[in-house]
Design a protein around this motif. Structure first.
Motif, mmCIF file in Angstrom:
data_model
loop_
_atom_site.group_PDB
_atom_site.id
_atom_site.type_symbol
_atom_site.label_atom_id
_atom_site.label_comp_id
_atom_site.label_asym_id
_atom_site.label_seq_id
_atom_site.Cartn_x
_atom_site.Cartn_y
_atom_site.Cartn_z
ATOM 1 N N ARG A 120 1.787 2.136 -3.381
ATOM 2 C CA ARG A 120 0.677 2.764 -4.110
ATOM 3 C C ARG A 120 0.500 4.222 -3.716
ATOM 4 O O ARG A 120 0.395 5.097 -4.576
ATOM 5 N N VAL A 121 0.469 4.513 -2.411
ATOM 6 C CA VAL A 121 0.187 5.889 -1.992
ATOM 7 C C VAL A 121 1.347 6.822 -2.286
ATOM 8 O O VAL A 121 1.171 8.049 -2.327
ATOM 9 N N SER A 122 2.550 6.277 -2.495
ATOM 10 C CA SER A 122 3.697 7.117 -2.853
ATOM 11 C C SER A 122 3.792 7.347 -4.356
ATOM 12 O O SER A 122 4.718 8.025 -4.811
ATOM 13 N N ALA B 80 0.838 -1.208 0.000
ATOM 14 C CA ALA B 80 0.000 0.000 0.000
ATOM 15 C C ALA B 80 0.867 1.250 0.000
ATOM 16 O O ALA B 80 0.522 2.267 -0.618
ATOM 17 N N SER C 295 -10.772 1.710 -2.465
ATOM 18 C CA SER C 295 -9.407 2.053 -2.861
ATOM 19 C C SER C 295 -9.274 2.137 -4.375
ATOM 20 O O SER C 295 -8.561 2.997 -4.888
ATOM 21 N N VAL D 199 -8.528 12.255 2.351
ATOM 22 C CA VAL D 199 -7.742 11.038 2.119
ATOM 23 C C VAL D 199 -6.242 11.309 1.953
ATOM 24 O O VAL D 199 -5.667 11.035 0.891
ATOM 25 N N VAL E 192 -4.099 6.845 4.694
ATOM 26 C CA VAL E 192 -4.465 5.678 3.880
ATOM 27 C C VAL E 192 -3.589 4.496 4.265
ATOM 28 O O VAL E 192 -4.054 3.360 4.422
ATOM 29 N N LEU E 193 -2.299 4.749 4.442
ATOM 30 C CA LEU E 193 -1.368 3.698 4.838
ATOM 31 C C LEU E 193 -1.736 3.129 6.206
ATOM 32 O O LEU E 193 -1.738 1.902 6.414
ATOM 33 N N HIS F 130 -4.939 7.933 -5.106
ATOM 34 C CA HIS F 130 -3.804 7.064 -4.756
ATOM 35 C C HIS F 130 -3.828 5.770 -5.557
ATOM 36 O O HIS F 130 -3.842 4.667 -5.006
ATOM 37 N N GLN G 257 -9.533 10.186 7.801
ATOM 38 C CA GLN G 257 -9.008 10.310 6.440
ATOM 39 C C GLN G 257 -10.083 10.799 5.478
ATOM 40 O O GLN G 257 -9.802 11.533 4.525
ATOM 41 N N ALA H 54 -2.274 10.601 2.155
ATOM 42 C CA ALA H 54 -1.575 9.335 1.899
ATOM 43 C C ALA H 54 -1.200 8.600 3.182
ATOM 44 O O ALA H 54 -1.365 7.379 3.287
#
Length: 325
Positions: free
Chosen positions: A48-50, A45, A203, A281, A286-287, A208, A276, A283
């Motif tokens: 993904r968020v990065s 995850a 998601s 939301v 989300v993580l 993200h 979030q 990042a």
């Protein structure tokens, strides 16, 4: 001849315990497998968020010309290192899975149930790695990305079952509370899995995506978020009902404690989820939410395994009795 368990360094003894395993070290390796499989789900995850989902744009190579990160016009070296680092973690997860298999094979007396459960890990990890190649090949299609997480959930379930079974016998399962309460536990576990699926849909619909080129589910984000929240209410309600039923029936303390922990984790996860949502939301949240989802799943698995136990399998002959001893 010196055994690995005779090494003077306690850390080395633990790392080599798969060669001369005990029931305790078998459980230790199973728990390690739970941790690393949960960890790689969370770091996935993080990829993904990065925005690093296509940091390595090819698979199994990182770039068309190299297995390791090198300068490439399609990705920044920062994103490339994050994605490549997550790929490297697969080898750690696989190593722990292999240690579980060796422990199960060398445990005396040998238990077939543990061997089958242990083999699920390296096989599942290899399947997960191949699916990761599909994720890259489909340019982070939200369906393949979501399935990547759900496969991890399945592996965590197998690892937790191995951990639970390693601490029990091979006799028939025996419930420790009323059968209806045990059924409620299974309904709760199914509801938690539905919650994971709903979270995957959210998601795959929201931001993200992992890369600017990644597609999204063509769904209304508000609608799927509300659906996800509705499932959360159902899960929390079922957990409270189970906790109340266990208390009223004066069920064993491990079952009540496991359900209370699940309830607490759900409440914490709810706080993160709503925060979030109202903060658009971010990042990092989300993580944390993915970490919370993984912990909810593990806690729900713990609840189900706390509602039954297994005694050692009865030996049917003097030879079997001697072997068991």
């Amino acid at each position: 001849m010196k055994l690995p368990t005779d090494h003077p360094n306690p850390l080395v003894r633990r790392l080599l315990s798969f060669w001369a395993p005990t029931a305790e070290s078998m459980r230790g390796w199973a728990m390690a497998s739970v941790v690393v499989n949960a960890g790689i789900a969370v770091t996935g995850a993080g990829v993904r968020v990065s925005g690093s989902g296509l940091g390595c744009p090819t698979w199994p190579k990182c770039t068309p010309d190299s297995f390791i990160p090198v300068a490439h016009p399609e990705a920044s070296i920062f994103n490339m290192l994050i994605e490549f680092g997550n790929r490297l973690l697969t080898f750690l997860v696989l190593a722990v899975g292999v240690a579980c298999v060796l422990s199960a094979l060398r445990l005396a007396p040998r238990r077939r149930s543990l061997i089958w459960l242990a083999w699920l890990q390296p096989v599942g990890i290899m399947a997960q790695a191949l699916w990761g190649g599909l994720v890259v090949g489909t340019m982070l299609n939200p369906f393949t990305v979501g399935m990547h997480f759900l496969i991890s959930a399945g592996l965590i379930a197998a690892c937790w079952t191995l951990y639970a079974r390693a601490g029990e016998g091979d006799g028939p399962a025996r419930r420790v509370t009323h059968p209806d309460i045990r059924r409620l536990g299974y309904v709760l576990l199914a509801a938690v899995f539905v919650l994971l699926v709903a979270g995957v849909v959210v998601s795959g619909t929201g931001p993200h995506s992992g890369d600017e080129m990644a597609s999204r589910f063509d769904l209304d984000i508000e609608a799927v978020a509300r659906l996800h929240a509705d499932v959360v209410y159902i899960v929390v309600g079922l957990t409270f009902a189970l906790l109340f039923a266990l208390h009223v029936n004066n069920s064993p303390r491990p079952a009540r404690r496991a359900t209370l922990v699940l309830f607490a984790v759900e409440l914490g996860q709810g706080v993160i989820g709503y925060t979030q949502y109202f903060l658009a939301v971010p990042a990092m949240l989300v993580l944390l939410h993915v970490l919370g989802s993984t912990l909810v799943w593990i806690a729900a698995l713990r609840v189900v395994t706390s509602l039954r136990t297994r005694a050692p399998k009865a030996a049917h002959s003097p030879a079997e009795a001697a072997a068991a001893f």
